[in-house]
Design a protein around this motif. Structure first.
Motif, PDB file in Angstrom:
ATOM      1  N   ASN A   1     -11.825  35.249  -0.016  1.00 49.47           N
ATOM      2  CA  ASN A   1     -12.774  35.331   0.459  1.00 49.47           C
ATOM      3  C   ASN A   1     -12.524  36.037   2.647  1.00 49.47           C
ATOM      4  O   ASN A   1     -13.343  37.102   2.380  1.00 49.47           O
ATOM      5  N   ILE A   2     -11.468  35.045   2.565  1.00 50.87           N
ATOM      6  CA  ILE A   2     -10.635  35.463   3.637  1.00 50.87           C
ATOM      7  C   ILE A   2     -10.252  36.877   3.878  1.00 50.87           C
ATOM      8  O   ILE A   2     -10.176  37.494   4.481  1.00 50.87           O
TER       9      ILE A   2
ATOM     10  N   LYS B   1     -10.644  39.668   1.750  1.00 49.75           N
ATOM     11  CA  LYS B   1     -11.672  40.340   1.306  1.00 49.75           C
ATOM     12  C   LYS B   1     -12.686  41.160   2.614  1.00 49.75           C
ATOM     13  O   LYS B   1     -12.479  42.698   2.798  1.00 49.75           O
ATOM     14  N   ILE B   2     -12.539  39.844   3.591  1.00 50.63           N
ATOM     15  CA  ILE B   2     -13.046  40.247   4.650  1.00 50.63           C
ATOM     16  C   ILE B   2     -12.755  41.742   5.874  1.00 50.63           C
ATOM     17  O   ILE B   2     -13.288  42.052   6.534  1.00 50.63           O
ATOM     18  N   LEU B   3     -11.105  40.494   5.841  1.00 56.12           N
ATOM     19  CA  LEU B   3     -10.338  41.164   7.083  1.00 56.12           C
ATOM     20  C   LEU B   3     -10.046  42.669   6.204  1.00 56.12           C
ATOM     21  O   LEU B   3      -9.732  43.333   7.057  1.00 56.12           O
ATOM     22  N   THR B   4      -9.901  42.503   5.367  1.00 52.26           N
ATOM     23  CA  THR B   4      -9.829  43.979   4.063  1.00 52.26           C
ATOM     24  C   THR B   4     -10.443  45.161   4.930  1.00 52.26           C
ATOM     25  O   THR B   4     -10.698  46.371   4.755  1.00 52.26           O
ATOM     26  N   GLN B   5     -12.005  44.864   4.059  1.00 51.77           N
ATOM     27  CA  GLN B   5     -12.834  45.202   4.370  1.00 51.77           C
ATOM     28  C   GLN B   5     -13.692  45.943   6.067  1.00 51.77           C
ATOM     29  O   GLN B   5     -13.628  47.171   6.571  1.00 51.77           O
ATOM     30  N   SER B   6     -12.910  45.123   7.068  1.00 51.00           N
ATOM     31  CA  SER B   6     -12.679  45.707   8.489  1.00 51.00           C
ATOM     32  C   SER B   6     -12.481  45.935   8.711  1.00 51.00           C
ATOM     33  O   SER B   6     -12.220  47.540   9.641  1.00 51.00           O
TER      34      SER B   6
ATOM     35  N   ASN C   1     -12.912  49.561   7.354  1.00 51.14           N
ATOM     36  CA  ASN C   1     -14.314  50.180   7.622  1.00 51.14           C
ATOM     37  C   ASN C   1     -13.460  50.800   9.259  1.00 51.14           C
ATOM     38  O   ASN C   1     -14.466  52.009   9.740  1.00 51.14           O
TER      39      ASN C   1
END
Length: 253
Positions: free
Chosen positions: A237-238, A240-245, A248
Motif C-alpha cells: 500500500n505504501i 502504491k501510494i508513493l508511486t501514484q503521488s 501525479n
C-alpha cells in the motif's frame, strides 16, 4: 545576558541545556524536572527543582514538554507577566496561559537522546506577542544558533507538517527498507551511500528535479514486479501510494 529557566527533562530540554551551557549570551538559572536525578549529569544539582513554587526569577521561561502537557504546565506557573514560551512545532500561542506573556522558541530539528546536535546550524523559529519579548527570544536563540527566523503560528504549523514528511515519514521508509533487506539476508549498510547521496542532493537541487526511480520513469513492468515481490499489504500500500503521488506530480509538471 539572558537568564533562562527550562521546564522539562525530555530530549528537547536536555539538548537545550547542553547548548545553553556553552553560550556566553545565556545563563541557565534553573531547570524544573519531576525527576531531578534525570538531569544530574547535565548541570549543578542545586539548579534543578521539582517544585513550581521554587522557581526563581528569570528573563525567560522555556516549557519543553509534550504538546499535551504545555497548557497544564503553563497554568501551574506561580507568577504573572513574565515571558513564557513553548518549544512545540504544532501548538499555537493560545495553549499558553494568558497570565504570562506568550511566545514560541521552536528548534526545528530531530532530537534523539544519545545523538549530539550542532545547535549552531539548527533553525530557531521564534514568535512573540510584542517586539520587546521577541528581542529577548532572539538574543537567547542567537546565543546557541546562527540560523534564527521570525515565524508565526500558521507558518510554524506548515513547517511542522512538512518536517513530518521529510523526517519522520522518511525515517519510517528507512525502517521498511531495512526490514526488507533483513528478510532477504542483505546488509542494510549497502544502502547507506544511496541514502547519503539522496540527502545531499537537496543542497543543490529542487526535490522535484532530484526525483528518480521507476515511478518517475513510469517503468510499469518494474513497478509491477516490485509489488509482486513485497510480502506485506502495508508495504504494498505504501509503495502504491508513493508511486501514484510521484506520477501525479509528474503530470502537474
Amino acid at each position: 545576558m539572558i537568564r533562562i529557566t527550562i521546564i522539562g527533562s525530555g530530549n528537547v530540554a536536555q539538548h537545550l541545556i547542553k547548548a545553553f551551557a556553552k553560550s556566553e549570551l545565556v545563563e541557565i538559572v534553573q531547570v524544573h524536572s519531576r525527576k531531578k536525578e534525570k538531569l544530574a549529569t547535565l548541570l549543578e544539582f542545586d539548579k534543578i527543582t521539582d517544585s513550581f513554587e521554587d522557581l526563581k526569577e528569570a528573563d525567560l521561561y522555556i516549557i519543553a514538554v509534550s504538546d499535551n502537557s504545555i497548557s497544564d504546565v503553563s497554568q501551574q506557573l506561580p507568577f504573572q507577566n513574565r515571558i513564557v514560551v513553548h518549544t512545540s512545532g504544532a501548538a499555537s500561542l493560545e495553549v499558553l496561559d494568558s497570565k504570562n506573556r506568550k511566545g514560541v522558541f521552536y528548534p526545528l530539528q530531530t532530537f534523539s537522546k544519545d545523538k549530539d546536535v550542532d545547535f549552531s546550524a539548527v533553525p530557531m523559529c521564534l514568535e512573540a506577542e510584542n517586539t520587546f519579548d521577541f528581542r529577548v527570544l532572539e538574543t537567547a536563540a542567537k546565543g546557541i544558533s546562527n540560523v534564527v527566523f521570525a515565524i508565526n503560528s500558521d507558518q510554524r504549523k506548515a513547517l511542522h507538517v512538512s518536517a513530518v514528511f521529510v523526517n519522520n515519514f522518511t525515517n519510517h521508509l528507512y525502517q521498511i527498507g531495512q526490514e526488507i533487506c533483513e528478510e532477504h539476508q542483505v546488509p542494510f549498510e549497502i544502502l547507506r551511500p544511496l541514502i547519503q547521496e539522496t540527502a545531499e542532493k537537496i543542497n543543490t537541487l529542487n526535490p522535484a528535479d532530484a526525483q528518480t526511480g521507476p515511478a518517475k520513469r513510469n517503468d510499469s513492468l518494474t513497478i509491477a514486479a516490485h509489488l509482486d515481490y513485497l510480502n506485506t499489504e502495508n508495504q504494498k500500500n505504501i509503495y502504491k501510494i508513493l508511486t501514484q503521488s510521484i506520477q501525479n506530480n509528474g503530470k502537474k509538471l
